[in-house]
Motif scaffolding. Structure first.
Motif, PDB file in Angstrom:
ATOM      1  N   ILE A 146      36.341  16.804   1.566  1.00 38.07           N
ATOM      2  CA  ILE A 146      35.903  16.565   2.951  1.00 38.07           C
ATOM      3  C   ILE A 146      36.521  15.265   3.446  1.00 38.07           C
ATOM      4  O   ILE A 146      36.358  14.209   2.826  1.00 38.07           O
ATOM      5  N   LEU A 147      37.248  15.372   4.563  1.00 34.27           N
ATOM      6  CA  LEU A 147      37.958  14.194   5.090  1.00 34.27           C
ATOM      7  C   LEU A 147      37.156  13.497   6.183  1.00 34.27           C
ATOM      8  O   LEU A 147      37.280  12.286   6.369  1.00 34.27           O
ATOM      9  N   SER A 148      36.375  14.266   6.931  1.00 33.74           N
ATOM     10  CA  SER A 148      35.687  13.644   8.074  1.00 33.74           C
ATOM     11  C   SER A 148      34.443  14.422   8.449  1.00 33.74           C
ATOM     12  O   SER A 148      34.271  15.581   8.045  1.00 33.74           O
ATOM     13  N   GLY A 149      33.576  13.776   9.235  1.00 36.31           N
ATOM     14  CA  GLY A 149      32.427  14.459   9.820  1.00 36.31           C
ATOM     15  C   GLY A 149      31.189  14.460   8.945  1.00 36.31           C
ATOM     16  O   GLY A 149      30.128  14.922   9.381  1.00 36.31           O
ATOM     17  N   VAL A 150      31.323  13.982   7.708  1.00 39.19           N
ATOM     18  CA  VAL A 150      30.177  13.955   6.788  1.00 39.19           C
ATOM     19  C   VAL A 150      30.118  12.555   6.177  1.00 39.19           C
ATOM     20  O   VAL A 150      31.119  12.068   5.647  1.00 39.19           O
ATOM     21  N   ARG A 151      28.984  11.909   6.274  1.00 36.55           N
ATOM     22  CA  ARG A 151      28.809  10.577   5.676  1.00 36.55           C
ATOM     23  C   ARG A 151      27.439  10.535   5.017  1.00 36.55           C
ATOM     24  O   ARG A 151      26.450  11.001   5.592  1.00 36.55           O
ATOM     25  N   HIS A 152      27.386   9.935   3.825  1.00 36.68           N
ATOM     26  CA  HIS A 152      26.138   9.837   3.059  1.00 36.68           C
ATOM     27  C   HIS A 152      25.490  11.212   2.890  1.00 36.68           C
ATOM     28  O   HIS A 152      24.267  11.342   2.943  1.00 36.68           O
ATOM     29  N   GLY A 153      26.340  12.238   2.741  1.00 35.11           N
ATOM     30  CA  GLY A 153      25.822  13.563   2.409  1.00 35.11           C
ATOM     31  C   GLY A 153      25.354  14.401   3.580  1.00 35.11           C
ATOM     32  O   GLY A 153      24.870  15.513   3.388  1.00 35.11           O
ATOM     33  N   ARG A 154      25.500  13.861   4.808  1.00 34.32           N
ATOM     34  CA  ARG A 154      25.044  14.651   5.965  1.00 34.32           C
ATOM     35  C   ARG A 154      26.092  14.632   7.074  1.00 34.32           C
ATOM     36  O   ARG A 154      26.850  13.663   7.208  1.00 34.32           O
ATOM     37  N   THR A 155      26.093  15.687   7.878  1.00 44.07           N
ATOM     38  CA  THR A 155      26.997  15.716   9.034  1.00 44.07           C
ATOM     39  C   THR A 155      26.580  14.627  10.017  1.00 44.07           C
ATOM     40  O   THR A 155      25.395  14.279  10.109  1.00 44.07           O
ATOM     41  N   ILE A 156      27.575  14.110  10.752  1.00 40.42           N
ATOM     42  CA  ILE A 156      27.255  13.044  11.716  1.00 40.42           C
ATOM     43  C   ILE A 156      27.605  13.473  13.147  1.00 40.42           C
ATOM     44  O   ILE A 156      27.698  12.645  14.046  1.00 40.42           O
ATOM     45  N   GLY A 157      27.834  14.755  13.346  1.00 42.92           N
ATOM     46  CA  GLY A 157      28.069  15.265  14.707  1.00 42.92           C
ATOM     47  C   GLY A 157      29.530  15.191  15.121  1.00 42.92           C
ATOM     48  O   GLY A 157      29.922  15.768  16.135  1.00 42.92           O
TER      49      GLY A 157
END
Ligand code: EPS
Length: 408
Positions: free
Chosen positions: A77-88
């Motif tokens: 996963i390169l983008s859009g997910v941080r700390h295990g959750r989607t960030i919109g």
């Protein structure tokens, strides 16, 4: 001026943008595949092991070629997910092609050494080779094969897995099983429990719910392995606990059956799509086709019930609360070890079609890729109906709608 405004409004209406958008990039023997998914609300937990299990499932099945021994697909996963959750923000996922190390000189991004390029000298009947070469004005079919290859479906499975995680938060699940390989067909209706049991298996043969029929399918694959031929078949995707009301009859390009048909048909080698018992229905009387309605249901979204589900969970382009059942019909793989007649791209002389290492049967894998397409389509329709920038908002809207159904 008035006319211009009118035209613009019409363009807006007929080129509607779905909340969920997705596309893929990458060549079969390039460095990697990449998939993009935009519109998933923030706060969805992403289980990377689930994504990788889905990728693993797509790689299974009896009749796969040598390539599957090289690749062990995993999602980076390169983008859009941080700390295990989607960030919109848009999600992008890379799947490395391990085979790239063998192709760096044959398929470089820079000019490279033309002596090392691997031409596809004669187009394979049934493949995109000839139509693609004519369309893009390529002198041979290497670049066509690279992008038309079903390897691309791995990228769809990665984002399809994200769509499945989203749907699971709304209680929906999507799985598949194989109905036909070559001339061997399973005629029973396979219920959800049997499909789930197949899904739990750690070894996948042909993903058929009946072990005896599955052995027959394996023998069918063995036959074509020996004769240098290939096989197609039929898979069925089943979506559970889909609420009534996804899709709409109000506009041709918003009908759920049309969206699912396009999504599944867009997979490599799929030549026909059927919803429920759609094909048989065309040859039967209405009284035997339509699913009679009762009011005795105790589970589900409403108390309405059905005697059977020939409609495959969709009436008038709208989900009706029953299981959604979509079948995809695959033509046989078009790369044959005993090749068909073709023409040399350079000399225009009659020759046999090009042969490169290939699969001979991919029906179970295509079923997994179709699950991804069905999940992406249902997620798209669910987001269009329930909206939401965060999962909390989407789930609140979804629950409100479910309550409305209960109170109906
Ligand atoms: C494919 C040809 C084969 C398949 C491939 C689809 O690849 P290769 O040419 O590298 O042997 O294995 O499917 C996949 C790589 C995959 O991941 O499904 C084709 O030409 O369509």
């Amino acid at each position: 001026m008035a006319v211009r405004i009118c035209v613009r409004l019409r363009a807006f209406r007929y080129n509607r943008k779905f909340m969920l958008r997705y596309f893929t990039a990458g060549e079969s023997h390039g460095e990697a595949l990449v998939a993009f998914l935009s519109g998933i609300p923030a706060g969805l937990e992403i289980d990377q092991a689930f994504l990788d299990r889905e990728l693993w499932r797509r790689q299974q099945g009896y009749g796969r070629g040598g390539r599957m021994k090289i690749e062990t697909d995993s999602s980076h996963i390169l983008s859009g997910v941080r700390h295990g959750r989607t960030i919109g923000s848009p999600i992008s996922i890379e799947i490395a092609n391990k085979d790239w190390k063998n192709w760096q000189e044959a398929l470089p991004v820079d000019t490279g050494d033309s002596a090392k390029h691997k031409r596809v000298a004669s187009p394979r009947p049934g493949h995109a080779d000839l139509a693609g070469a004519l369309k893009y004005n390529f002198p041979e079919a290497r670049y066509v094969l690279e992008r038309a290859s079903a390897r691309e479906s791995a990228a769809r499975v990665a984002i399809g897995a994200v769509a499945k995680l989203f749907l699971q938060e709304l209680g929906m699940e999507v799985l598949s099983h194989v109905i036909t390989v070559g001339s061997i067909t399973l005629s029973d209706v396979v219920d959800w429990d049997r499909i789930q049991a197949l899904h739990r298996k750690e070894e996948v043969l042909l993903n058929c719910a009946n072990a005896e029929i599955e052995q027959g399918m394996k023998e069918e694959v063995d036959k074509v392995l020996r004769s240098g031929d290939s096989l197609g078949g039929v898979f069925e995707v089943v979506a559970r606990d889909v609420p009534p009301g996804l899709g709409t009859y109000a506009q041709w390009d918003e009908r759920l059956d049309a969206l699912l048909a396009a999504a599944v048909m867009s997979l490599q080698a799929v030549k026909a799509v059927e919803i429920g018992s759609g094909v048989a229905a065309a040859f039967a009387a209405g009284s035997t086709v339509h699913d009679e309605i009762g009011y005795a249901g105790t589970s589900g979204f409403t108390s309405f019930s059905r005697a059977h589900n020939h409609a495959g969970g969709i009436e008038g382009g709208v989900s009706n609360g029953e299981e959604i059942r979509v079948r995809g019909y695959l033509k046989p793989i078009s790369t044959l070890r005993r090749p068909l007649q073709s023409v040399d791209f350079s000399t225009r002389e009659a020759v046999k079609a090009a042969y490169e290492r290939s699969d001979v049967c991919v029906v179970p894998a295509a079923g997994v890729a179709a699950e991804a397409m069905v999940a992406l389509t249902l997620a798209r329709c669910a987001l269009d109906k329930f909206g939401g920038d965060s999962m909390a908002e989407t789930i609140r809207n979804f629950r409100g709608y479910c309550q409305q159904l209960k109170n109906y």
